[in-house]
Write a protein that holds these residues in place. Structure first.
Motif, short mmCIF file in Angstrom:
data_model
loop_
_atom_site.label_atom_id
_atom_site.label_comp_id
_atom_site.label_asym_id
_atom_site.label_seq_id
_atom_site.Cartn_x
_atom_site.Cartn_y
_atom_site.Cartn_z
N MET A 1 0.65 -1.10 0.05
CA MET A 1 0.50 -0.30 -0.45
C MET A 1 0.79 1.00 0.03
N LEU A 2 -0.24 2.49 -0.65
CA LEU A 2 1.04 3.61 -0.48
C LEU A 2 1.21 4.30 0.52
N ASP A 3 2.77 4.72 0.70
CA ASP A 3 2.78 5.46 1.67
C ASP A 3 3.11 6.90 1.36
N VAL A 4 1.88 7.41 2.17
CA VAL A 4 0.96 8.77 2.04
C VAL A 4 2.46 10.05 2.30
N ARG A 5 2.98 9.27 3.21
CA ARG A 5 3.87 10.55 3.55
C ARG A 5 5.25 10.82 2.52
N GLN A 77 -20.90 -4.39 11.12
CA GLN A 77 -20.72 -4.76 9.78
C GLN A 77 -20.27 -4.00 8.79
N LEU A 78 -20.91 -2.88 8.68
CA LEU A 78 -20.93 -1.72 7.42
C LEU A 78 -19.02 -0.86 7.32
N ALA A 79 -19.12 -0.80 8.89
CA ALA A 79 -17.65 -0.36 8.33
C ALA A 79 -16.83 -1.79 7.80
N ASP A 80 -16.83 -2.79 8.59
CA ASP A 80 -15.58 -3.82 8.16
C ASP A 80 -15.73 -4.34 6.94
N ALA A 81 -17.32 -4.01 6.48
CA ALA A 81 -17.54 -4.31 5.15
C ALA A 81 -16.40 -3.05 3.82
N GLY A 82 -17.28 -1.39 4.29
CA GLY A 82 -16.70 -0.89 3.22
C GLY A 82 -14.83 -1.26 3.95
N TRP A 83 -14.72 -1.57 5.26
CA TRP A 83 -12.73 -1.24 4.57
C TRP A 83 -12.84 -2.58 3.57
N GLN A 84 -12.91 -3.80 3.89
CA GLN A 84 -12.52 -4.63 3.18
C GLN A 84 -12.28 -4.41 1.14
N LEU A 85 -14.19 -3.56 1.20
CA LEU A 85 -13.34 -3.31 -0.59
C LEU A 85 -12.60 -2.18 -0.59
N ALA A 86 -12.65 -1.53 0.33
CA ALA A 86 -11.54 -0.46 -0.01
C ALA A 86 -10.70 -1.18 -0.84
N ALA A 87 -9.59 -1.41 0.23
CA ALA A 87 -8.40 -2.17 0.53
C ALA A 87 -8.43 -3.39 -1.12
N LYS A 88 -9.85 -3.86 -0.90
CA LYS A 88 -8.87 -4.73 -2.27
C LYS A 88 -10.05 -4.56 -3.60
N ALA A 89 -9.67 -2.94 -3.96
CA ALA A 89 -9.62 -2.13 -5.02
C ALA A 89 -8.06 -1.73 -4.91
N ALA A 90 -7.77 -1.00 -3.98
CA ALA A 90 -6.51 -0.14 -3.71
C ALA A 90 -5.43 -1.42 -4.14
N GLY A 91 -5.60 -2.43 -3.24
CA GLY A 91 -4.65 -3.82 -3.76
C GLY A 91 -4.29 -4.15 -5.05
N GLU A 92 -5.23 -4.07 -5.61
CA GLU A 92 -4.67 -3.53 -7.04
C GLU A 92 -4.17 -2.67 -8.39
N THR A 93 -4.08 -1.52 -6.87
CA THR A 93 -2.65 -0.74 -7.96
C THR A 93 -1.67 -0.26 -7.21
N GLY A 94 -2.18 -0.58 -5.88
CA GLY A 94 -0.90 -0.48 -4.73
C GLY A 94 -1.64 1.43 -3.85
N ALA A 95 -1.97 1.40 -4.21
CA ALA A 95 -2.80 2.95 -3.52
C ALA A 95 -3.61 2.52 -2.03
N ALA A 96 -3.57 3.82 -1.43
CA ALA A 96 -3.63 4.66 0.13
C ALA A 96 -5.55 4.39 0.38
N VAL A 97 -5.39 3.47 1.34
CA VAL A 97 -7.07 3.59 2.13
C VAL A 97 -6.76 4.62 3.10
N PHE A 98 -7.48 5.49 2.73
CA PHE A 98 -7.80 6.13 4.25
C PHE A 98 -9.38 6.06 4.89
N ALA A 99 -9.60 5.42 6.44
CA ALA A 99 -11.02 5.67 6.57
C ALA A 99 -12.09 6.80 6.45
N ASP A 100 -12.65 6.89 6.12
CA ASP A 100 -13.16 7.67 5.63
C ASP A 100 -14.72 8.06 7.12
N LEU A 101 -14.89 9.23 7.73
CA LEU A 101 -15.33 9.26 8.81
C LEU A 101 -16.17 10.88 8.90
#
Length: 168
Positions: A1-5, A77-101
């Motif tokens: 995953m991308l190192d944001v810094r 469960q919405l948090a878990d699924a939201g995280w897993q979906l974003a992590a799956k998509a980001a894993g395909e490109t190496g993008a960073a994932v941010f927990a959105d609140l």
């Protein structure tokens, strides 16, 4: 995953756009419900933003603090699924994932800081290291939750955005 810094040392970080404006949930349904009911649709939105050049994507969880404050059954469960979906998509490109609140309301039973703490705790257990507190209208409790995150996850990256009314 991308190192944001590391990226920010070289250039600006390019985020995805709004999930709720891109993905149209059924009327009367929270967009976050689609994490469970239309995971392919949410993945398609994440992938479209990544294909357009986003370096970072946000979990589809903007309304989660409000749902948690209302003690809505299943917010975890919405948090878990939201995280897993974003992590799956980001894993395909190496993008960073941010927990959105999005904004957390103060309620009779829970303060906004308590709500954010519960949601952050959930995301941290899932592996979150980047957090976006967005579209807030005040600074109240942001210092408190940032200190909490830093204490628990010193390597975490936190971004906060604010919105204001025309009268300030």
């Amino acid at each position: 995953m991308l190192d944001v810094r590391k990226l920010l040392a070289q250039r600006p970080l390019l985020f995805d756009g709004g999930m709720g404006t891109y993905y149209k949930a059924k009327p009367g349904q929270e967009c976050e419900q689609a994490n469970l009911t239309d995971s392919d649709g949410i993945l398609a939105v994440h992938r479209a933003y990544l294909a357009a050049g986003a370096d970072a994507i946000k979990t589809n969880t903007f309304s989660l603090p409000r749902l948690a404050a209302a003690q809505q059954p299943g917010w975890e469960q919405l948090a878990d699924a939201g995280w897993q979906l974003a992590a799956k998509a980001a894993g395909e490109t190496g993008a960073a994932v941010f927990a959105d609140l999005g904004p957390a309301p103060d309620t009779e039973g829970l303060s906004a800081a308590q709500v954010y703490t519960a949601v952050v705790r959930r995301f941290a257990a899932l592996g979150a290291k980047n957090y976006l507190f967005e579209t807030l209208s005040s600074f109240s409790c942001i210092g408190e939750i940032a200190r909490y995150i830093r204490e628990k996850q010193p390597e975490a990256y936190i971004i906060t955005s604010f919105a204001s009314q025309p009268d300030g």
